[in-house]
Motif scaffolding. Structure first.
Motif, PDB file in Angstrom:
ATOM      1  N   PRO C  43       0.811  -1.232   0.000  1.00 19.18           N
ATOM      2  CA  PRO C  43       0.000   0.000   0.000  1.00 19.18           C
ATOM      3  C   PRO C  43       0.840   1.277   0.000  1.00 19.18           C
ATOM      4  CG  PRO C  43      -0.915  -1.593   1.534  1.00 19.18           C
ATOM      5  CD  PRO C  43       0.409  -2.158   1.086  1.00 19.18           C
ATOM      6  N   ALA C  44       1.974   1.269   0.671  1.00 19.21           N
ATOM      7  CA  ALA C  44       2.800   2.482   0.711  1.00 19.21           C
ATOM      8  C   ALA C  44       3.398   2.758  -0.666  1.00 19.21           C
ATOM      9  CB  ALA C  44       3.904   2.334   1.757  1.00 19.21           C
ATOM     10  N   LEU C  45       3.833   1.702  -1.344  1.00 17.96           N
ATOM     11  CA  LEU C  45       4.400   1.860  -2.687  1.00 17.96           C
ATOM     12  C   LEU C  45       3.318   2.326  -3.663  1.00 17.96           C
ATOM     13  CD1 LEU C  45       6.788   1.534  -4.649  1.00 17.96           C
ATOM     14  CD2 LEU C  45       6.226  -0.901  -4.826  1.00 17.96           C
ATOM     15  N   LEU C  46       2.118   1.737  -3.519  1.00 19.09           N
ATOM     16  CA  LEU C  46       0.984   2.162  -4.351  1.00 19.09           C
ATOM     17  C   LEU C  46       0.692   3.639  -4.160  1.00 19.09           C
ATOM     18  CD1 LEU C  46      -1.644   1.523  -6.050  1.00 19.09           C
ATOM     19  CD2 LEU C  46      -2.773   1.147  -3.841  1.00 19.09           C
ATOM     20  N   ALA C  47       0.588   4.060  -2.920  1.00 19.32           N
ATOM     21  CA  ALA C  47       0.212   5.453  -2.629  1.00 19.32           C
ATOM     22  C   ALA C  47       1.288   6.425  -3.119  1.00 19.32           C
ATOM     23  CB  ALA C  47      -0.025   5.620  -1.125  1.00 19.32           C
ATOM     24  N   ALA C  48       2.553   6.096  -2.893  1.00 20.34           N
ATOM     25  CA  ALA C  48       3.635   6.995  -3.305  1.00 20.34           C
ATOM     26  C   ALA C  48       3.721   7.083  -4.828  1.00 20.34           C
ATOM     27  CB  ALA C  48       4.966   6.507  -2.727  1.00 20.34           C
ATOM     28  N   THR C  49       3.532   5.958  -5.510  1.00 25.49           N
ATOM     29  CA  THR C  49       3.642   5.943  -6.965  1.00 25.49           C
ATOM     30  C   THR C  49       2.497   6.713  -7.610  1.00 25.49           C
ATOM     31  OG1 THR C  49       4.707   3.771  -6.793  1.00 25.49           O
ATOM     32  CG2 THR C  49       3.942   4.435  -8.982  1.00 25.49           C
ATOM     33  N   TRP C  50       1.301   6.484  -7.107  1.00 25.58           N
ATOM     34  CA  TRP C  50       0.141   7.188  -7.668  1.00 25.58           C
ATOM     35  C   TRP C  50       0.242   8.701  -7.419  1.00 25.58           C
ATOM     36  CZ3 TRP C  50      -3.372   8.042 -10.980  1.00 25.58           C
ATOM     37  CH2 TRP C  50      -4.408   8.951 -10.714  1.00 25.58           C
ATOM     38  N   ALA C  51       0.618   9.084  -6.204  1.00 26.26           N
ATOM     39  CA  ALA C  51       0.711  10.512  -5.883  1.00 26.26           C
ATOM     40  C   ALA C  51       1.711  11.198  -6.811  1.00 26.26           C
ATOM     41  CB  ALA C  51       1.139  10.689  -4.419  1.00 26.26           C
ATOM     42  N   ARG C  52       2.815  10.521  -7.070  1.00 23.59           N
ATOM     43  CA  ARG C  52       3.842  11.116  -7.918  1.00 23.59           C
ATOM     44  C   ARG C  52       3.399  11.164  -9.383  1.00 23.59           C
ATOM     45  NH1 ARG C  52       7.120  14.911  -8.308  1.00 23.59           N
ATOM     46  NH2 ARG C  52       8.924  14.546  -9.606  1.00 23.59           N
ATOM     47  N   LEU C  53       2.787  10.068  -9.859  1.00 21.81           N
ATOM     48  CA  LEU C  53       2.330  10.034 -11.246  1.00 21.81           C
ATOM     49  C   LEU C  53       1.303  11.128 -11.515  1.00 21.81           C
ATOM     50  CD1 LEU C  53       2.522   8.106 -13.871  1.00 21.81           C
ATOM     51  CD2 LEU C  53       0.206   7.491 -13.235  1.00 21.81           C
ATOM     52  N   LYS C  54       0.376  11.256 -10.578  1.00 26.25           N
ATOM     53  CA  LYS C  54      -0.687  12.265 -10.713  1.00 26.25           C
ATOM     54  C   LYS C  54      -0.082  13.662 -10.841  1.00 26.25           C
ATOM     55  CE  LYS C  54      -4.621  13.838  -7.876  1.00 26.25           C
ATOM     56  NZ  LYS C  54      -5.290  13.564  -6.571  1.00 26.25           N
ATOM     57  N   ASP C  55       0.933  13.920 -10.066  1.00 21.47           N
ATOM     58  CA  ASP C  55       1.603  15.225 -10.069  1.00 21.47           C
ATOM     59  C   ASP C  55       2.397  15.428 -11.369  1.00 21.47           C
ATOM     60  OD1 ASP C  55       2.259  17.653  -8.863  1.00 21.47           O
ATOM     61  OD2 ASP C  55       4.146  16.852  -8.101  1.00 21.47           O
ATOM     62  N   VAL C  56       3.166  14.429 -11.731  1.00 18.92           N
ATOM     63  CA  VAL C  56       4.070  14.566 -12.893  1.00 18.92           C
ATOM     64  C   VAL C  56       3.295  14.702 -14.198  1.00 18.92           C
ATOM     65  CG1 VAL C  56       5.763  13.316 -14.300  1.00 18.92           C
ATOM     66  CG2 VAL C  56       6.034  13.418 -11.803  1.00 18.92           C
ATOM     67  N   MET C  57       2.176  13.999 -14.306  1.00 18.21           N
ATOM     68  CA  MET C  57       1.449  13.978 -15.580  1.00 18.21           C
ATOM     69  C   MET C  57       0.402  15.096 -15.696  1.00 18.21           C
ATOM     70  SD  MET C  57       3.084  11.661 -17.177  1.00 18.21           S
ATOM     71  CE  MET C  57       2.144  11.105 -18.626  1.00 18.21           C
ATOM     72  N   ALA C  58       0.262  15.885 -14.682  1.00 27.12           N
ATOM     73  CA  ALA C  58      -0.691  16.996 -14.735  1.00 27.12           C
ATOM     74  C   ALA C  58      -0.221  18.051 -15.731  1.00 27.12           C
ATOM     75  CB  ALA C  58      -0.831  17.606 -13.339  1.00 27.12           C
ATOM     76  N   PRO C  59      -1.146  18.864 -16.256  1.00 24.65           N
ATOM     77  CA  PRO C  59      -0.752  19.930 -17.183  1.00 24.65           C
ATOM     78  C   PRO C  59       0.251  20.868 -16.514  1.00 24.65           C
ATOM     79  CG  PRO C  59      -3.148  19.722 -17.080  1.00 24.65           C
ATOM     80  CD  PRO C  59      -2.597  18.861 -15.993  1.00 24.65           C
TER      81      PRO C  59
END
Lengths: 131, 131, 131, 131, 131, 131
Positions: C43-59
């Motif tokens: 769960p920690a890896l999931l949460a960290a990866t998603w949070a980062r992806l969401k940020d990086v791929m935003a406009p």
């Protein structure tokens, strides 16, 4: 399944069909393999890639079987499944024996191994090796 | 600089010196190149790697120059600077002509290109290509 | 099949479900794709990866479609089948046209080709290119 | 140092000089960079590579700066030092801002990371992602 | 399907069977996995590869589970599907817990990410890091 | 030289200095290595990368030395010169012995070798290996 559909002869444009026909004529077969049918969504990319491949893989200072084995070596290092299958089939069609295949594998395995060792050791290049 | 020091003859153990001597004898040269001197920190790894390389690269169903070119192809795909330099030098020592080098480069470039196109397209493998 | 099972909503912990819900809300879909369901074993890896992806791929300074195409380019060079499929689908959802896809493929193929040629030639970098 | 010498204008054949001149004219500069001078040992390979690069990198459905960034992305994944330097310089010459460079790096880093995670997990591709 | 057939016990030569038997005895299982059955087309390559693997993966200064995880890390970076599956299964058989698997994934993902960033930035190596 | 300049303390923003200070405090050293100084052109990317690295490499189910060796394994397969040097130095600082380094190299070399063989053979994955 590919990331694009495979273009059949019946839906191909005249430009695409001309490439397909040249593939058939050059190889002496009725078969156009999936790579070209996937690439055909961009006729210019298809035509440029085929023209270049035909030229590069023709007999020259290296014989065609050696070229196929070099192609396999690169494709193995890059892990390209389709490329490995199609060029292994092509190498066999050009006469690759099981003994040659075995030695090809052994050289690839050895190169992969020492590539890893050299990378881990970051071995400095001798001046004598440089052009 | 490497991640380890290079072992000179004067600091080499008997086990390491025996490998260095076999490298010299096999190649008909006084020179032991940096890769082996870096690897010599682990004498067992040195001995096993040299023994295998000597066997794999010997003449067989494929000739030694073809093996060197295959080695270059793998090393290029893996981006191994030292390996590319040392095996290009070895291929020249075994008679690779500029024309053969040019065709080697062209095949590697072509394979890299279609590896990328096939990967992007995820082309499915035809059953006819499978063993 | 994956090296782990895919975690369904019914077996997900509250921490995992919160990430799944944020994926759904961010993307405006009910669907949570297999990557996240495989990653959810940690769960920690999931949460960290998603949070980062969401940020990086935003406009941002680059538009989201360009980011998806850059993602495809890296994934193709690494030969990541799932990544290529999922980001090609995402790029299309963000408006990638067939013409853009064709040019993306052509650039990737060209870069792969010259990467191989440069690697084989070990071309020295000009000082003028350095920062 | 490269695995071959760099061909200067004074030693170039007419065929090679014609390519060098077209590089200069196309780019509006007197400078021909090392890659082309190394490749010039094989005039046919030089001519074919330049002709294709010129065509692929021209403005089209994707703008030239996006193409340069895609080129960087592939080159980074392949670890091609020269390519990364030369195309980063080219991207800056085409207007890449520090903010765009930062986002390019962030997307590349993210893609590399999830490529690794997906590879380790061997995530199966959803049918919905396929063409 | 592989590029070669898988050699069953009934068609194996005495030399190949001896390797298969040593695999079974060493691992305490009746099962000989597909890799060895594919490799068996070249009995010398089979024997050399197995002998080396058995030696390298034996307990030593590193424990066998750590070795399996290192094997996974390399295989993930190379995108070798079969290798990732077989060594993940082997790591579990040697006691890898879900927590350890999660941390293995996190380290691999982090390394992939910073490998990409370092490659894009072409960071110069500090002298203090060199041997 | 890098593709960007290295940010010194005197030119760093408060946000960047806070990360540099946390690197120093966490590692018990005055030294901030080049990677962070190159990454500092994008303060948000710097902060996110450092925060994640600090978390991932902390002691957990795997000990920090094992994590450093896994990091080396990935970096070797990707051919990342800086990463190999910096993490080899870090592994030594955490107690890696020459014997452990030798075995690390041997496992990496073996994995690279069988990755290549498996790729060339396209060995099908047994159902028993799947989760």
């Amino acid at each position: 399944m590919a990331t694009v559909s495979l273009i059949g002869d019946e839906e191909a444009s005249a430009e695409v069909l001309a490439v397909f026909d040249d593939i058939r004529a050059t190889r002496g077969t009725d078969y156009v393999n999936n790579f070209w049918r996937a690439l055909a969504h961009d006729p210019a990319l298809l035509a440029a890639t085929w023209a270049r491949l035909k030229d590069v893989m023709a007999p020259g200072a290296l014989d065609p079987l050696v070229k196929e084995m070099l192609y396999i070596a690169v494709s193995v290092a890059n892990g390209c499944e389709y490329c490995i299958h199609s060029h292994t089939a092509a190498a066999r069609a050009k006469g690759m024996t099981p003994e040659q295949h075995g030695e090809l594998l052994a050289v690839i395995g050895m190169a992969m191994q020492t590539n890893g060792l050299v990378s881990a050791l970051q071995v400095p290049v001798e001046d004598s090796f440089r052009a």
